[in-house]
Write an enzyme that holds these catalytic residues in place. Structure first.
Site, mmCIF file in Angstrom:
data_model
loop_
_atom_site.group_PDB
_atom_site.id
_atom_site.type_symbol
_atom_site.label_atom_id
_atom_site.label_comp_id
_atom_site.label_asym_id
_atom_site.label_seq_id
_atom_site.Cartn_x
_atom_site.Cartn_y
_atom_site.Cartn_z
ATOM 1 C CB SER A 15 -40.208 -17.298 40.455
ATOM 2 O OG SER A 15 -41.531 -17.004 40.829
ATOM 3 C CD GLU A 17 -42.184 -21.187 48.187
ATOM 4 O OE1 GLU A 17 -42.611 -20.080 47.783
ATOM 5 O OE2 GLU A 17 -42.679 -21.785 49.150
ATOM 6 C CG ASP A 109 -47.423 -20.239 59.877
ATOM 7 O OD1 ASP A 109 -48.343 -19.396 59.878
ATOM 8 O OD2 ASP A 109 -47.193 -21.010 58.929
ATOM 9 C CG PHE A 219 -50.706 -26.968 53.217
ATOM 10 C CD1 PHE A 219 -50.144 -26.840 54.486
ATOM 11 C CD2 PHE A 219 -50.295 -26.082 52.229
ATOM 12 C CE1 PHE A 219 -49.224 -25.856 54.767
ATOM 13 C CE2 PHE A 219 -49.363 -25.091 52.493
ATOM 14 C CZ PHE A 219 -48.832 -24.979 53.770
ATOM 15 C CG HIS A 269 -43.691 -18.274 43.327
ATOM 16 N ND1 HIS A 269 -42.327 -18.005 43.290
ATOM 17 C CD2 HIS A 269 -43.894 -18.979 44.466
ATOM 18 C CE1 HIS A 269 -41.751 -18.518 44.358
ATOM 19 N NE2 HIS A 269 -42.662 -19.111 45.089
HETATM 20 P P1 FAD Z 1 -48.347 -10.914 57.142
HETATM 21 O O1 FAD Z 1 -48.809 -10.792 55.739
HETATM 22 O O2 FAD Z 1 -47.433 -9.897 57.664
HETATM 23 O O3 FAD Z 1 -49.591 -10.963 58.099
HETATM 24 C C1 FAD Z 1 -50.543 -12.016 57.947
HETATM 25 C C2 FAD Z 1 -51.792 -11.678 58.728
HETATM 26 O O4 FAD Z 1 -51.515 -11.548 60.121
HETATM 27 C C3 FAD Z 1 -52.427 -10.372 58.339
HETATM 28 O O5 FAD Z 1 -53.206 -10.490 57.192
HETATM 29 C C4 FAD Z 1 -53.224 -10.080 59.580
HETATM 30 O O6 FAD Z 1 -54.355 -10.885 59.663
HETATM 31 C C5 FAD Z 1 -52.309 -10.518 60.665
HETATM 32 N N1 FAD Z 1 -51.479 -9.380 61.083
HETATM 33 C C6 FAD Z 1 -50.167 -9.220 60.833
HETATM 34 N N2 FAD Z 1 -49.719 -8.069 61.365
HETATM 35 C C7 FAD Z 1 -50.781 -7.484 61.965
HETATM 36 C C8 FAD Z 1 -50.960 -6.295 62.704
HETATM 37 N N3 FAD Z 1 -49.956 -5.462 62.942
HETATM 38 N N4 FAD Z 1 -52.194 -6.023 63.185
HETATM 39 C C9 FAD Z 1 -53.241 -6.871 62.955
HETATM 40 N N5 FAD Z 1 -53.114 -8.026 62.264
HETATM 41 C C10 FAD Z 1 -51.919 -8.334 61.784
HETATM 42 N N6 FAD Z 1 -43.772 -19.524 56.398
HETATM 43 C C11 FAD Z 1 -42.557 -19.917 56.862
HETATM 44 O O7 FAD Z 1 -42.448 -20.244 58.055
HETATM 45 N N7 FAD Z 1 -41.449 -19.968 56.044
HETATM 46 C C12 FAD Z 1 -41.514 -19.607 54.734
HETATM 47 O O8 FAD Z 1 -40.494 -19.668 54.034
HETATM 48 C C13 FAD Z 1 -42.777 -19.179 54.205
HETATM 49 N N8 FAD Z 1 -42.895 -18.787 52.913
HETATM 50 C C14 FAD Z 1 -44.102 -18.315 52.459
HETATM 51 C C15 FAD Z 1 -44.190 -17.855 51.140
HETATM 52 C C16 FAD Z 1 -45.387 -17.367 50.635
HETATM 53 C C17 FAD Z 1 -45.450 -16.870 49.206
HETATM 54 C C18 FAD Z 1 -46.555 -17.366 51.462
HETATM 55 C C19 FAD Z 1 -47.881 -16.873 50.928
HETATM 56 C C20 FAD Z 1 -46.478 -17.818 52.777
HETATM 57 C C21 FAD Z 1 -45.256 -18.281 53.298
HETATM 58 N N9 FAD Z 1 -45.129 -18.726 54.618
HETATM 59 C C22 FAD Z 1 -43.904 -19.147 55.089
HETATM 60 C C23 FAD Z 1 -46.313 -18.752 55.507
HETATM 61 C C24 FAD Z 1 -46.415 -17.475 56.372
HETATM 62 O O9 FAD Z 1 -45.288 -17.401 57.220
HETATM 63 C C25 FAD Z 1 -47.673 -17.567 57.218
HETATM 64 O O10 FAD Z 1 -48.810 -17.456 56.422
HETATM 65 C C26 FAD Z 1 -47.726 -16.588 58.388
HETATM 66 O O11 FAD Z 1 -48.816 -16.961 59.243
HETATM 67 C C27 FAD Z 1 -47.908 -15.143 58.016
HETATM 68 O O12 FAD Z 1 -46.738 -14.550 57.564
HETATM 69 P P2 FAD Z 1 -46.878 -13.324 56.512
HETATM 70 O O13 FAD Z 1 -45.592 -12.691 56.281
HETATM 71 O O14 FAD Z 1 -47.638 -13.807 55.359
HETATM 72 O O15 FAD Z 1 -47.763 -12.347 57.423
#
Ligand code: FAD
Length: 302
Positions: A15, A17, A109, A219, A269
């Site tokens: 896939s 991105e 973020d 990064f 990916h």
């Molecule tokens: P999650 O996996 O939900 O959480 C990340 C961390 O936050 C957890 O491991 C934990 O440490 C903490 N956390 C979350 N919820 C809780 C809770 N309830 N209690 C305690 N700790 C908690 N960013 C963008 O802006 N746009 C994108 O399109 C984008 N695409 C991405 C694609 C991939 C494959 C990856 C790996 C990252 C991407 N990101 C993107 C980056 C991502 O948004 C950041 O890493 C962000 O800081 C975390 O989002 P997440 O969904 O990974 O978080």
């Protein structure tokens, strides 16, 4: 270099991105890349998402154009940063109406960037599991989430990070794509811990071709991905030699992928940065060819 010689390309799934373009020139580059990579028949192509109205619109426009003009299956990234539930739900409904059936659901973020403290919107989804539940109430989407082999920078440790992944799976995620990494041993140990935690969705390795070593290293520091010394050595002295850098980057990415194939992984990916050349070369070395038939879903993936 250990290259697997017995790859059945029909078993492999890739896939790609992309990020939404900010200018006409970038739009041309993106579409040239999509056209170059599309014949490799990726399982899906994903388009990233940023906070703020204009970037949201750009993601929507790019994804909609992929639906309209190609036979590719797009996955739209979506975050809950700085948006109310109503706003996020509207975006999800917009995707459904445009024919999109796959969302990469993310917390996102903080507006202040990586490292700033995350504050959920007062009327928004508080976390990724919440967002996933909201998406599922709107439509029967395929939902992908993120995974962090070296833990997310905000996680105290890997078990806490895996606990979040588990909650995302319980909410309805069907696959995870990892943050990029360069050490396959480390990835494999992570997958073992994920499996030990009872998580059985595919964990798809996220592969980043190193177009510019200094930028990638910078990064990586922000995202908590480690950069091995051997990687720095491969690019040493090539700062002003982009042609050789390209060749080295393709070799390094191919080496990583082939080693993962040898370890039994089948889905990959690629973070393309909207450039096709390196990813196309790596896929070619994996044995993928334009317009070759696609096998039945061969998602051994981790
Ligand atoms: P999650 O996996 O939900 O959480 C990340 C961390 O936050 C957890 O491991 C934990 O440490 C903490 N956390 C979350 N919820 C809780 C809770 N309830 N209690 C305690 N700790 C908690 N960013 C963008 O802006 N746009 C994108 O399109 C984008 N695409 C991405 C694609 C991939 C494959 C990856 C790996 C990252 C991407 N990101 C993107 C980056 C991502 O948004 C950041 O890493 C962000 O800081 C975390 O989002 P997440 O969904 O990974 O978080």
């Amino acid at each position: 270099m250990r290259f697997s010689r017995n790859i059945n390309a029909l078993d492999l799934g890739v896939s790609f991105e992309f990020f939404p373009p900010k200018s006409e020139k970038m739009e041309e580059t993106l579409w040239a890349s999509i056209e170059r990579l599309a014949p490799l028949k990726p399982r899906f192509v994903s388009v990233t998402y940023g906070a703020g109205g204009s970037t949201r619109e750009r993601t929507h426009n790019t994804v909609s154009r992929i639906v309209r003009e190609t036979s590719l299956k797009p996955a739209a990234h979506l975050t809950c940063v700085d948006a109310s539930r109503t706003e996020v739900d509207d975006v999800v409904r917009g995707y459904w109406a445009a024919g999109v059936r796959h969302i990469v659901a993310l917390r996102g973020d903080p507006a202040g960037g990586v490292g700033a403290r995350y504050q959920p919107h007062t009327d928004g989804y508080a976390s990724t599991p919440d967002l996933i539940q909201g998406i599922r109430e709107i439509g029967d989407f395929d939902i992908t989430v993120s995974a962090y082999p070296e833990k997310h920078p905000e996680s105290p440790d890997v078990p806490a990070d895996i606990a979040i992944l588990k909650r995302k799976v319980e909410a309805g995620a069907t696959r995870a794509i990892t943050q990029f990494f360069f050490d396959n041993d480390l990835f494999e140990r992570y997958v073992e811990r994920v499996r030990a935690a009872g998580i059985d969705i595919p964990i798809i390795p996220g592969i980043v071709p190193v177009v510019n070593f200094a930028q990638t290293a910078q990064f990586a520091r922000k995202t908590g991905a480690s950069v091995p010394n051997w990687l720095a050595q491969r690019f040493e002295g090539l700062e002003n030699d982009p042609a050789t850098r390209q060749l080295v980057a393709a070799a390094v990415a191919a080496e990583q992928v082939m080693d993962l194939v040898d370890r039994g992984y089948r889905d990959f990916h690629f973070y393309t940065m909207n450039r096709a050349d390196l990813v196309y070369a790596v896929c070619h070395m994996m044995g993928l060819r334009a317009d070759q038939p696609v096998s039945a879903e061969a998602t051994k993936a981790a």
